[in-house]
Design a protein around this motif. Structure first.
Motif, PDB file in Angstrom:
ATOM      1  N   SER A 121      -7.985 -79.063 -33.012  1.00 24.09           N
ATOM      2  CA  SER A 121      -7.157 -79.898 -32.152  1.00 24.09           C
ATOM      3  C   SER A 121      -6.371 -79.050 -31.155  1.00 24.09           C
ATOM      4  O   SER A 121      -6.227 -79.425 -29.983  1.00 24.09           O
ATOM      5  CB  SER A 121      -6.207 -80.754 -32.992  1.00 24.09           C
ATOM      6  OG  SER A 121      -5.368 -79.949 -33.797  1.00 24.09           O
ATOM      7  N   GLU A 122      -5.863 -77.898 -31.596  1.00 20.40           N
ATOM      8  CA  GLU A 122      -5.148 -77.011 -30.678  1.00 20.40           C
ATOM      9  C   GLU A 122      -6.088 -76.442 -29.623  1.00 20.40           C
ATOM     10  O   GLU A 122      -5.734 -76.335 -28.444  1.00 20.40           O
ATOM     11  CB  GLU A 122      -4.468 -75.877 -31.447  1.00 20.40           C
ATOM     12  CG  GLU A 122      -3.279 -76.322 -32.294  1.00 20.40           C
ATOM     13  CD  GLU A 122      -2.579 -75.158 -32.972  1.00 20.40           C
ATOM     14  OE1 GLU A 122      -2.902 -73.984 -32.640  1.00 20.40           O
ATOM     15  OE2 GLU A 122      -1.719 -75.397 -33.829  1.00 20.40           O
ATOM     16  N   PHE A 123      -7.305 -76.087 -30.033  1.00 18.76           N
ATOM     17  CA  PHE A 123      -8.295 -75.599 -29.077  1.00 18.76           C
ATOM     18  C   PHE A 123      -8.623 -76.675 -28.049  1.00 18.76           C
ATOM     19  O   PHE A 123      -8.707 -76.397 -26.838  1.00 18.76           O
ATOM     20  CB  PHE A 123      -9.565 -75.176 -29.816  1.00 18.76           C
ATOM     21  CG  PHE A 123     -10.729 -74.868 -28.910  1.00 18.76           C
ATOM     22  CD1 PHE A 123     -10.746 -73.726 -28.137  1.00 18.76           C
ATOM     23  CD2 PHE A 123     -11.818 -75.732 -28.837  1.00 18.76           C
ATOM     24  CE1 PHE A 123     -11.814 -73.443 -27.298  1.00 18.76           C
ATOM     25  CE2 PHE A 123     -12.885 -75.461 -28.002  1.00 18.76           C
ATOM     26  CZ  PHE A 123     -12.886 -74.312 -27.235  1.00 18.76           C
ATOM     27  N   THR A 124      -8.799 -77.908 -28.518  1.00 19.34           N
ATOM     28  CA  THR A 124      -9.108 -79.015 -27.604  1.00 19.34           C
ATOM     29  C   THR A 124      -7.995 -79.203 -26.580  1.00 19.34           C
ATOM     30  O   THR A 124      -8.261 -79.393 -25.385  1.00 19.34           O
ATOM     31  CB  THR A 124      -9.318 -80.312 -28.404  1.00 19.34           C
ATOM     32  OG1 THR A 124     -10.357 -80.118 -29.355  1.00 19.34           O
ATOM     33  CG2 THR A 124      -9.680 -81.463 -27.486  1.00 19.34           C
ATOM     34  N   LYS A 125      -6.742 -79.139 -27.016  1.00 19.76           N
ATOM     35  CA  LYS A 125      -5.620 -79.314 -26.094  1.00 19.76           C
ATOM     36  C   LYS A 125      -5.603 -78.216 -25.035  1.00 19.76           C
ATOM     37  O   LYS A 125      -5.381 -78.482 -23.847  1.00 19.76           O
ATOM     38  CB  LYS A 125      -4.292 -79.317 -26.857  1.00 19.76           C
ATOM     39  CG  LYS A 125      -3.076 -79.548 -25.953  1.00 19.76           C
ATOM     40  CD  LYS A 125      -1.785 -79.539 -26.728  1.00 19.76           C
ATOM     41  CE  LYS A 125      -0.604 -79.895 -25.821  1.00 19.76           C
ATOM     42  NZ  LYS A 125      -0.523 -79.016 -24.623  1.00 19.76           N
ATOM     43  N   ILE A 126      -5.830 -76.968 -25.448  1.00 24.06           N
ATOM     44  CA  ILE A 126      -5.841 -75.858 -24.492  1.00 24.06           C
ATOM     45  C   ILE A 126      -6.924 -76.080 -23.438  1.00 24.06           C
ATOM     46  O   ILE A 126      -6.679 -75.946 -22.232  1.00 24.06           O
ATOM     47  CB  ILE A 126      -6.069 -74.525 -25.228  1.00 24.06           C
ATOM     48  CG1 ILE A 126      -4.845 -74.163 -26.068  1.00 24.06           C
ATOM     49  CG2 ILE A 126      -6.375 -73.392 -24.233  1.00 24.06           C
ATOM     50  CD1 ILE A 126      -5.079 -73.021 -27.027  1.00 24.06           C
ATOM     51  N   MET A 127      -8.129 -76.439 -23.881  1.00 18.47           N
ATOM     52  CA  MET A 127      -9.227 -76.627 -22.941  1.00 18.47           C
ATOM     53  C   MET A 127      -8.989 -77.801 -22.003  1.00 18.47           C
ATOM     54  O   MET A 127      -9.267 -77.713 -20.797  1.00 18.47           O
ATOM     55  CB  MET A 127     -10.540 -76.813 -23.706  1.00 18.47           C
ATOM     56  CG  MET A 127     -11.004 -75.579 -24.465  1.00 18.47           C
ATOM     57  SD  MET A 127     -11.374 -74.165 -23.396  1.00 18.47           S
ATOM     58  CE  MET A 127     -12.819 -74.769 -22.514  1.00 18.47           C
ATOM     59  N   VAL A 128      -8.479 -78.909 -22.532  1.00 21.12           N
ATOM     60  CA  VAL A 128      -8.193 -80.067 -21.674  1.00 21.12           C
ATOM     61  C   VAL A 128      -7.104 -79.727 -20.667  1.00 21.12           C
ATOM     62  O   VAL A 128      -7.172 -80.112 -19.493  1.00 21.12           O
ATOM     63  CB  VAL A 128      -7.805 -81.283 -22.535  1.00 21.12           C
ATOM     64  CG1 VAL A 128      -7.306 -82.430 -21.652  1.00 21.12           C
ATOM     65  CG2 VAL A 128      -9.005 -81.753 -23.359  1.00 21.12           C
ATOM     66  N   ASP A 129      -6.078 -78.986 -21.086  1.00 18.19           N
ATOM     67  CA  ASP A 129      -5.031 -78.561 -20.156  1.00 18.19           C
ATOM     68  C   ASP A 129      -5.605 -77.730 -19.018  1.00 18.19           C
ATOM     69  O   ASP A 129      -5.241 -77.909 -17.842  1.00 18.19           O
ATOM     70  CB  ASP A 129      -3.957 -77.741 -20.889  1.00 18.19           C
ATOM     71  CG  ASP A 129      -3.058 -78.596 -21.792  1.00 18.19           C
ATOM     72  OD1 ASP A 129      -3.076 -79.836 -21.626  1.00 18.19           O
ATOM     73  OD2 ASP A 129      -2.367 -78.017 -22.631  1.00 18.19           O
ATOM     74  N   LEU A 130      -6.529 -76.825 -19.335  1.00 17.79           N
ATOM     75  CA  LEU A 130      -7.138 -75.979 -18.313  1.00 17.79           C
ATOM     76  C   LEU A 130      -8.035 -76.798 -17.398  1.00 17.79           C
ATOM     77  O   LEU A 130      -8.053 -76.584 -16.173  1.00 17.79           O
ATOM     78  CB  LEU A 130      -7.940 -74.856 -18.973  1.00 17.79           C
ATOM     79  CG  LEU A 130      -7.133 -73.822 -19.752  1.00 17.79           C
ATOM     80  CD1 LEU A 130      -8.055 -72.839 -20.480  1.00 17.79           C
ATOM     81  CD2 LEU A 130      -6.181 -73.065 -18.834  1.00 17.79           C
ATOM     82  N   ILE A 131      -8.777 -77.747 -17.956  1.00 14.43           N
ATOM     83  CA  ILE A 131      -9.630 -78.612 -17.137  1.00 14.43           C
ATOM     84  C   ILE A 131      -8.784 -79.429 -16.173  1.00 14.43           C
ATOM     85  O   ILE A 131      -9.149 -79.602 -14.995  1.00 14.43           O
ATOM     86  CB  ILE A 131     -10.478 -79.533 -18.031  1.00 14.43           C
ATOM     87  CG1 ILE A 131     -11.508 -78.696 -18.805  1.00 14.43           C
ATOM     88  CG2 ILE A 131     -11.187 -80.603 -17.215  1.00 14.43           C
ATOM     89  CD1 ILE A 131     -12.190 -79.428 -19.929  1.00 14.43           C
ATOM     90  N   GLU A 132      -7.647 -79.911 -16.641  1.00 18.18           N
ATOM     91  CA  GLU A 132      -6.762 -80.687 -15.766  1.00 18.18           C
ATOM     92  C   GLU A 132      -6.196 -79.832 -14.640  1.00 18.18           C
ATOM     93  O   GLU A 132      -5.925 -80.344 -13.546  1.00 18.18           O
ATOM     94  CB  GLU A 132      -5.629 -81.310 -16.568  1.00 18.18           C
ATOM     95  CG  GLU A 132      -6.095 -82.462 -17.473  1.00 18.18           C
ATOM     96  CD  GLU A 132      -4.957 -83.108 -18.230  1.00 18.18           C
ATOM     97  OE1 GLU A 132      -3.915 -82.434 -18.417  1.00 18.18           O
ATOM     98  OE2 GLU A 132      -5.122 -84.278 -18.650  1.00 18.18           O
ATOM     99  N   GLN A 133      -6.030 -78.536 -14.853  1.00 23.77           N
ATOM    100  CA  GLN A 133      -5.562 -77.656 -13.778  1.00 23.77           C
ATOM    101  C   GLN A 133      -6.587 -77.557 -12.661  1.00 23.77           C
ATOM    102  O   GLN A 133      -6.219 -77.398 -11.495  1.00 23.77           O
ATOM    103  CB  GLN A 133      -5.280 -76.253 -14.324  1.00 23.77           C
ATOM    104  CG  GLN A 133      -4.035 -76.149 -15.186  1.00 23.77           C
ATOM    105  CD  GLN A 133      -3.742 -74.712 -15.588  1.00 23.77           C
ATOM    106  OE1 GLN A 133      -3.898 -73.784 -14.798  1.00 23.77           O
ATOM    107  NE2 GLN A 133      -3.343 -74.529 -16.832  1.00 23.77           N
ATOM    108  N   VAL A 134      -7.873 -77.652 -13.007  1.00 25.14           N
ATOM    109  CA  VAL A 134      -8.923 -77.598 -11.985  1.00 25.14           C
ATOM    110  C   VAL A 134      -8.844 -78.805 -11.068  1.00 25.14           C
ATOM    111  O   VAL A 134      -9.155 -78.732  -9.897  1.00 25.14           O
ATOM    112  CB  VAL A 134     -10.318 -77.513 -12.652  1.00 25.14           C
ATOM    113  CG1 VAL A 134     -11.431 -77.497 -11.600  1.00 25.14           C
ATOM    114  CG2 VAL A 134     -10.400 -76.262 -13.514  1.00 25.14           C
ATOM    115  N   ARG A 135      -8.404 -79.928 -11.603  1.00 23.54           N
ATOM    116  CA  ARG A 135      -8.289 -81.154 -10.784  1.00 23.54           C
ATOM    117  C   ARG A 135      -7.231 -81.009  -9.699  1.00 23.54           C
ATOM    118  O   ARG A 135      -7.275 -81.683  -8.708  1.00 23.54           O
ATOM    119  CB  ARG A 135      -7.936 -82.337 -11.692  1.00 23.54           C
ATOM    120  CG  ARG A 135      -9.041 -82.692 -12.674  1.00 23.54           C
ATOM    121  CD  ARG A 135      -8.607 -83.790 -13.617  1.00 23.54           C
ATOM    122  NE  ARG A 135      -9.650 -84.116 -14.603  1.00 23.54           N
ATOM    123  CZ  ARG A 135      -9.461 -84.909 -15.629  1.00 23.54           C
ATOM    124  NH1 ARG A 135      -8.287 -85.469 -15.846  1.00 23.54           N
ATOM    125  NH2 ARG A 135     -10.447 -85.145 -16.479  1.00 23.54           N
TER     126      ARG A 135
END
Length: 314
Positions: free
Chosen positions: A300-314
């Motif tokens: 779950s922590e890994f998922t949050k980190i990756m989603v946060d980074l993906i949102e930065q690309v937006r």
């Protein structure tokens, strides 16, 4: 706004129980799993169970294909069908480039024509061509920690109510009552991977990006999401009856905003998290805050980190 970071790396320990993602062949009615020779934490040679980086690259590429189809990213005819030959199975594209085409111009056309070939890499050999596109994502082997990884072999039988005798049919077909042995492995697996996000849409021969910024962002997001999904649902062999138990995922995600690569250290090193943080600290003396690290201790922590980074690309 440009892509906020140029490279991303993951070093982690993935705990998998009762999986069969790494079988390499059979001897008689015994299915064999993959074993490799490594040096342990004390530098002593040992043999451990391992999952090929090719397997996880296939997992990631299949997730990427689904994302690309869903979002309407450009795909060659081969990638639309998940052909292993990729753009070499696109007759119209091959007709367009012709024989012995200029590699720089061919790569430019590939980058526009297919997002999967851009991200996953491809070697074009059809029509006497020889043009290579290096993958933007790299997977190492997933190597079992020697002290906590085990493989066992289990007895199975395909029971035929109409035939109680023998193993298989007399004509050699796969009918009748077959006895076989299948392995299952459990343990903690050290993994490393790297994604060169700055190379998405980049022509390595012309030394320039060939697609627009908005399309590059879409491909970067698709690449990061496919990496994320690879650790949510690992695809592969024997999943109909040996779906892997994903128990835990822990490690470090590192990103770099410059040409300095995001660092990785193998989790075979017990101090890998501290090492990565120290490496990042030292490299940031060259480029202030150019590298950031994000430790995680669960899926779950890994998922949050990756989603946060993906949102930065937006």
């Amino acid at each position: 706004m440009t892509i906020p970071f140029q490279s991303l790396s993951i070093s982690g320990l993935l705990t998998l129980d009762m999986h069969a993602l790494n079988n390499e062949g059979s001897e008689g009615n015994h299915l064999q799993t993959r074993m490799v020779h490594i040096l342990d934490a004390e530098g002593q040679p040992t043999v451990v169970n391992a999952i090929s980086g090719d397997m996880f690259k296939h997992i990631q590429a299949e997730h990427l294909h689904g994302i690309a189809v869903e979002r309407g990213l450009p795909l060659c005819e081969g990638c639309k069908r998940l052909s292993a030959n990729r753009i070499n199975d696109d007759d119209a594209f091959l007709q367009e480039i012709g024989e012995k085409a200029d590699s720089r111009e061919t790569l430019k056309k590939v980058l526009h024509h297919c997002a999967v070939d851009d991200l996953e890499g491809v070697l074009i050999t059809a029509k006497k061509n020889s043009m290579a596109r290096k993958s933007t994502v790299e997977f190492g082997w997933l190597i079992g920690l020697p002290d906590v990884t085990r493989t066992e072999s289990y007895f199975h039988v395909k029971f035929d109510t109409g035939r109680g005798e023998g193993s298989g049919a007399e004509d050699g077909s796969n009918r009748g009552q077959n006895i076989f042995y299948r392995p299952a492995s459990s343990g903690k697996y050290a993994l490393v991977l790297n994604a060169e996000l700055g190379r998405v849409g980049f022509n390595d021969m012309a030394r320039e990006h060939q697609i627009g910024e908005d399309e590059r962002k879409e491909r970067v997001k698709a690449l990061l999401e496919s990496i994320l999904l690879s650790f949510v649902k690992p695809l592969g062999a024997h999943r109909s009856t040996q779906l892997p138990h994903m128990v835990n995922f822990e490690g470090v995600v590192s990103i770099s905003t410059s040409t300095i690569p995001a660092p990785t250290v193998s989790p075979l090193n017990q101090s890998y998290q501290k090492e990565i943080e120290e490496i990042a600290h030292n490299l940031n003396r060259l480029n202030s805050r150019g590298i950031q690290t994000f430790a995680f201790h669960s899926q779950s922590e890994f998922t949050k980190i990756m989603v946060d980074l993906i949102e930065q690309v937006r």
